[in-house]
Design an enzyme around this catalytic site. Structure first.
Site, mmCIF file in Angstrom:
data_model
loop_
_atom_site.group_PDB
_atom_site.id
_atom_site.type_symbol
_atom_site.label_atom_id
_atom_site.label_comp_id
_atom_site.label_asym_id
_atom_site.label_seq_id
_atom_site.Cartn_x
_atom_site.Cartn_y
_atom_site.Cartn_z
ATOM 1 C CB SER A 58 60.086 50.516 -33.810
ATOM 2 O OG SER A 58 59.396 51.070 -34.909
ATOM 3 C CE LYS B 262 58.513 46.934 -31.824
ATOM 4 N NZ LYS B 262 59.536 46.823 -32.891
ATOM 5 C CB THR B 263 63.522 45.355 -33.431
ATOM 6 O OG1 THR B 263 62.196 45.374 -33.989
ATOM 7 C CG2 THR B 263 63.978 43.922 -33.228
ATOM 8 N N GLY B 264 64.150 48.245 -32.978
ATOM 9 C CA GLY B 264 63.958 49.594 -33.502
ATOM 10 C C GLY B 264 65.015 49.856 -34.558
#
Length: 281
Positions: A78, A217-219
């Protein structure tokens, strides 16, 4: 002059990180590259392993916790929502991140926040995979490939399905390349409209730490729409972004092995610990 692709093939210790294109070389000192092994202890103290890479813009310095994992390419998961949002806005697939609505398709998924209508802004906040899958289908493979090539994003391989290539397909990117891409977005330096870049920056989640602001932003590799495969657990977590503290921005990327559930929540804590250690917070 060494090319960006050539630079990424070198060990980090001698990496000129030419992807972090900022200023004319005639007017600045050579970029410094530092392996700061003490950063690895933050991951060890949390019972896992990972890597951290930071670019201190004003110091023109790249700092990494190691010379190995920092250059290992992985699925972006993501974190790809960052370039994905730029592409959606630049292409016109999304005209307004707050007004264009993507209706819920009625499929109940394992994350409750996904089971409702979304705008681009709310989809970014909820990391709503199904919304971005629909956006990818609207963009289409040919147009997506042109943008990925123009961005020189990771290995530029969108094989594996137009709505899955960043989740389970062929796209790979390493932490140094993540830092490079985010830095170009931060500076309006991508080959797309400034509006698309500015709006993407504006919808990124923010965390305030004292007088600093972290946009990131995470993923989670292994997390997709969960309509197939029974919901396998993620194995690696990303966090990429930058911190603004006064007039001294620092761009960063980290990933870590998700060995226990608390490691998901630990990503921001680890990022802040590493940023503090290098004097960026």
């Amino acid at each position: 002059m060494i090319s960006r692709r050539q630079a990424f093939a070198l060990p980090l210790a001698c990496l000129a990180a030419t992807g972090l294109r900022t200023r004319a070389r005639a007017t600045v000192a050579p970029m410094k590259n530092i392996i700061q092994g003490s950063l690895a202890r933050h991951f060890a103290d949390n019972g896992t392993e990972g890597t951290f890479v930071a670019y201190k813009v004003e110091d023109y310095t790249v700092i990494a916790s190691d010379a190995g994992r920092s250059g290992e390419p992985l699925l972006p998961a993501s974190t790809f929502k960052i370039p994905h949002s730029v592409i959606a806005l630049d292409s016109g697939v999304v005209a307004d991140p707050d007004k264009d609505v993507f209706p819920w398709d009625g499929v109940t998924r394992f994350i409750p926040e996904w089971n409702k209508d979304h705008t681009l802004r709310s989809a970014m906040a909820a990391s709503a995979v199904p919304v971005y899958q629909e956006i990818a289908r609207r963009i289409g493979a040919e147009r997506m490939q042109k943008y990925i090539d123009a961005f020189d994003y990771g290995n530029r391989d969108i094989g594996g399905g137009i709505d899955r290539f960043w989740l389970t397909g062929s796209l790979r990117i390493d932490p140094v390349q993540q830092v490079d891409f985010v830095d170009r977005l931060r500076r309006d330096a991508l080959p797309v409209s400034k509006r698309a870049q500015q709006l993407t920056r504006a919808i990124l989640p923010e965390v305030k730490v004292g007088d600093a602001v972290i946009r990131s932003k995470t993923g989670l590799i292994g997390v997709d729409d969960k309509t197939e495969g029974g919901g396998a657990r993620s194995s690696v977590g990303w966090l990429v972004g930058w911190v603004d503290k006064g007039d001294r921005p620092t761009v960063f990327a980290l990933n870590l092995d998700i060995r226990e559930e608390h490691h998901n929540a630990a990503r921001m804590k680890l990022a802040q610990a590493c940023l503090t250690e290098i004097g960026a917070l």
